[in-house]
Enzyme design. Structure first.
Site, PDB file in Angstrom:
ATOM      1  CG  ASP A   1      57.036  49.301  79.580  1.00  0.00           C
ATOM      2  OD1 ASP A   1      56.418  49.255  80.649  1.00  0.00           O
ATOM      3  OD2 ASP A   1      57.943  48.515  79.268  1.00  0.00           O
TER       4      ASP A   1
ATOM      5  CG  ASP B   1      55.076  46.420  77.256  1.00  0.00           C
ATOM      6  OD1 ASP B   1      54.882  45.967  78.381  1.00  0.00           O
ATOM      7  OD2 ASP B   1      56.074  47.056  76.921  1.00  0.00           O
TER       8      ASP B   1
ATOM      9  CG  ASP C   1      59.274  44.947  75.868  1.00  0.00           C
ATOM     10  OD1 ASP C   1      58.084  44.657  75.660  1.00  0.00           O
ATOM     11  OD2 ASP C   1      59.898  44.550  76.857  1.00  0.00           O
TER      12      ASP C   1
END
Lengths: 647, 72
Positions: free
Chosen positions: A348, A546, A542
């Site tokens: 991410d 997510d 994190d």
């Protein structure tokens, strides 16, 4: 922390108790060994035969029934309740061998009572060594349990008093002097200092703390006095979460251990049956009752479910401990095994590769800049989005305008009305959706985006007023970490809700070739699923936004923010937010799994070789017992060698 | 559903952990059990109706002692 203290003493008292038994049993076992050896090798009998037997029976009694009592008792009880364990085998083996000494008076059988005592003495020795090695294996985890502060200095009724950590309440003001542990999680209200957080996050550089900084309990205040308001106590603290996570992980299974577990479950009854079969077989075919007894005793004592049963958990424990020390928390044993098959690493962008704290870098406005900021900040104040926070921080308004009909349009922006004006703030997608033309601003937007900046288009009554550019900078060690991942042959992919341009700018900065941009938060899991058709995927995020993607991936790695970690998401959790931790976590997982495989191999090999040998009558019972003790010691010691792995 | 942590005394071999797991699974209302020999902890996922006493008894049945049952 009283409770943890208690646990510590269970472990120590166990080692102490085995040590006591060890000395006690050998005081009697050494003379027995002396009698047995002198007779066997030199043919010297100190006494007449019956006297020797009686002496050995007398000397052996305390070894088997006093120092070995807990084993005998547990083992016999197991036989009656059908919850067999290793003690059942040892108890049966030693008691039968001991009884032969008594029966030998009547001439039925040869006397094995000396052997009985030797078996018990070696068994106890093995257990002692094993318990010590197990203590070493769990050293890091135990350290973690003891990490918490015991006392705190608080201000109560305007007086500074010292209290037990259990008595600290939320909102208490704690005073932490240099060199002291910060008692619990909190927020600094006064003072400035550097704090060593390495014990919980693995971060070696001390963190600077000042008013409004979050601090973690159990970290060490280095140079200044800090006044900290407690925000979390007891079970809710960062440390308590880490401890629970590590403890829970110990009970989780690694798939490769399934077979070993199944065998351990039926091991003892099978060995019991095998010993009985061996006994009758030898008796029937050789008519030598004594030999049949001796051999079946060997079978009973050589078989040890421990090496098999310990092979995986002990390696996992050493691995977890090593991880915990570095701020890498292994939540599920399964992840260690799966990690080996992972080919694709999806990262991410925000908060993972970048700092996740965007700042306003440019403002392009057709109206007065202060007005643009005022209306934008008034709306964004109501949103929790990091970009919103950056704008609010930039505007630093003393007073916000009243916003009505406020709505968050996920992944696109926000809208609301101020007075009679309808304000829409967001990305291009949102503007298109609302039929707001951005034509006059395309050049500016593209220019910002080509620099990797995120642009917020601010519109009032369907007319664009200006553009606010926000950028999130790359974390210092992201480039190094991604280079390492690329070098190790992983396919690295960056996923983000940002547009293509922004995403690519960041990706090229850190060395990622593949970018999946414009992904709405809820679609991340879907993208991961698509990639999974090409191979096993690790998702790194994190853990807060997510969670679905972390769950969807084969191995989810959740990155902590330094003061908070998402406990439920992620198979591996990193306490500190550095991507280098990911590289370490991957290395650690692989090294731990290698150790698990080695241990399983040795445990299986030992049993596959040793059991047939003893059934065939090729192993003396005492040798069998020594081999058994060595097998579990080997497994535990080998696991401890994991510490040599480069992580 | 609730999750409890049991501290268990007296486990010393791999079969022990296995036995306790087996015994705890037999308690009605228990959904999932993992017992770690190394940390001396058992984690049980079970219906809210399952009492601490029942769990303690299941541990005792196998010859070990449940020192504490804590709700997670």
């Amino acid at each position: 922390m009283n409770h943890n203290h208690h646990e510590e003493s269970i472990e120590e008292s166990e080692i102490r108790s085995w040590k006591r038994k060890l000395f006690g049993s050998w005081i009697f076992a050494i003379p027995i060994a002396f009698f047995m050896l002198s007779e066997r090798f030199f043919g010297i009998s100190l006494f007449e035969e019956k006297t020797t037997v009686i002496t050995i029976l007398v000397l052996g009694f305390p070894v088997v029934f006093l120092f070995g009592w807990s084993t005998i008792r547990g083992g016999i009880r197991g036989l009656f309740t059908f919850y067999f364990n290793m003690d059942s085998l040892i108890a049966l083996g030693t008691v039968i061998a001991y009884l032969t000494g008594i029966f030998s008076f009547f001439g039925f059988v040869q006397d094995y009572s000396g052997i009985s005592a030797m078996i018990m003495a070696f068994f106890i020795t093995g257990k002692y060594v094993e318990s010590k090695a197990r203590g070493r294996a769990s050293a890091e985890i135990r350290k973690l349990l003891e990490l918490g502060a015991k006392k705190a200095r608080v201000i109560r009724n305007k007086k500074e008093i010292e209290i037990l950590i259990e008595e600290v309440n939320i909102e208490d003001i704690l005073i932490v002097k240099p060199g002291e542990k910060i008692p619990t999680d909190g927020i600094v209200i006064k003072g400035e200092s550097a704090v060593d957080e390495s014990m919980v996050t693995g971060e070696s550089l001390p963190a600077e703390k000042r008013a409004k900084s979050n601090v973690i309990g159990a970290t060490i205040n280095q140079d200044g006095i800090l006044y900290v308001k407690a925000t979390k106590v007891g079970k809710d603290t960062f440390l308590a979460h880490i401890i629970r996570l590590v403890e829970e992980a110990q009970g989780t299974k690694v798939p490769i251990q399934k077979l070993a577990d199944k065998i351990t479950g039926v091991f003892v009854p099978i060995i019991l049956a095998l010993a009985i079969l061996t006994f009758f077989n030898w008796w029937f075919f050789t008519s030598d009752l004594s030999r049949a007894i001796g051999i079946s005793v060997s079978v009973l004592v050589i078989a040890c479910p421990c090496s098999l049963g310990l092979a995986v958990p002990i390696s996992l424990m050493v691995g977890s401990g090593m991880g915990a020390k570095r701020g890498i928390l292994i939540r599920k044993g399964e992840a260690i095994q799966t990690m080996k098959q992972v080919k694709i690493i999806v990262l991410d962008k925000t908060g993972t590769i970048t700092k996740g704290k965007p700042e306003v870098t440019d403002i392009y406005s057709k109206v007065k800049e202060s007005y643009l900021l005022e209306i934008t900040a008034s709306l964004e104040k109501l949103s929790e989005h990091p970009i919103a926070k950056a704008i609010v921080e930039k505007a630093k308004l003393k007073k916000y305008k009243q916003v009505l009909n406020f709505k968050i349009l996920r992944g696109r922006g926000v809208e609301g009305t101020i007075g009679k004006k309808k304000i829409v703030i967001g990305n291009r997608t949102l503007m298109k959706e609302k039929n707001i033309s951005t034509r006059d601003f395309e050049f500016t937007i593209n220019n910002f985006e080509s620099q990797g900046k995120t642009t917020m288009i601010v519109s009032e009554n369907s007319k664009v007023l200006g553009i606010i550019a926000v950028a999130d900078t790359v974390k210092e060690d992201s480039i190094q970490a991604i280079t390492l991942l690329n070098d190790e042959g992983y396919r690295t992919v960056m996923i983000t809700g940002d547009n293509d341009l922004t995403a690519k700018a960041i990706a090229s900065q850190v060395g990622i070739k593949e970018v999946i941009a414009n992904v709405l938060p809820e679609d991340k899991a879907k993208k991961v699923e698509e990639l999974q058709q090409q191979g096993f995927v690790t998702f790194i995020g994190d853990g807060i936004n997510d969670a679905p993607a972390l769950k969807q991936s084969n191995v989810g790695i959740a990155m902590g923010t330094g003061t908070d970690i998402a406990i439920e998401a992620g198979d591996l959790v990193l306490a500190k937010g550095s991507l280098l931790g990911v590289v370490q976590a991957i290395r650690l997982s692989k090294a731990t799994f290698r150790k698990i495989k080695q241990n399983l191999f040795w445990a299986f090999a030992y049993n596959v070789v040793a059991i047939p040998l003893s059934v065939a009558g090729l192993l003396h019972p005492v040798i069998a017992e020594i081999a058994m003790a060595l097998s579990s010691i080997t497994v535990v010691t080998n696991a401890n060698l994991l510490r040599r792995a480069r992580v | 559903m609730k999750k409890v942590k049991i501290t268990i005394e007296g486990m010393h071999c791999a079969s022990c952990a296995n036995n306790i797991e087996r015994s705890l699974k037999k308690v009605s209302g228990v959904k999932g059990v993992t017992v770690s020999l190394l940390t001396r902890k058992g984690f049980v996922e079970c219906e809210d109706s399952v009492s601490d006493e029942e769990l303690k008894k299941a541990v005792a049945r196998t010859g070990y002692k449940a020192l504490a049952v804590e709700k997670e």
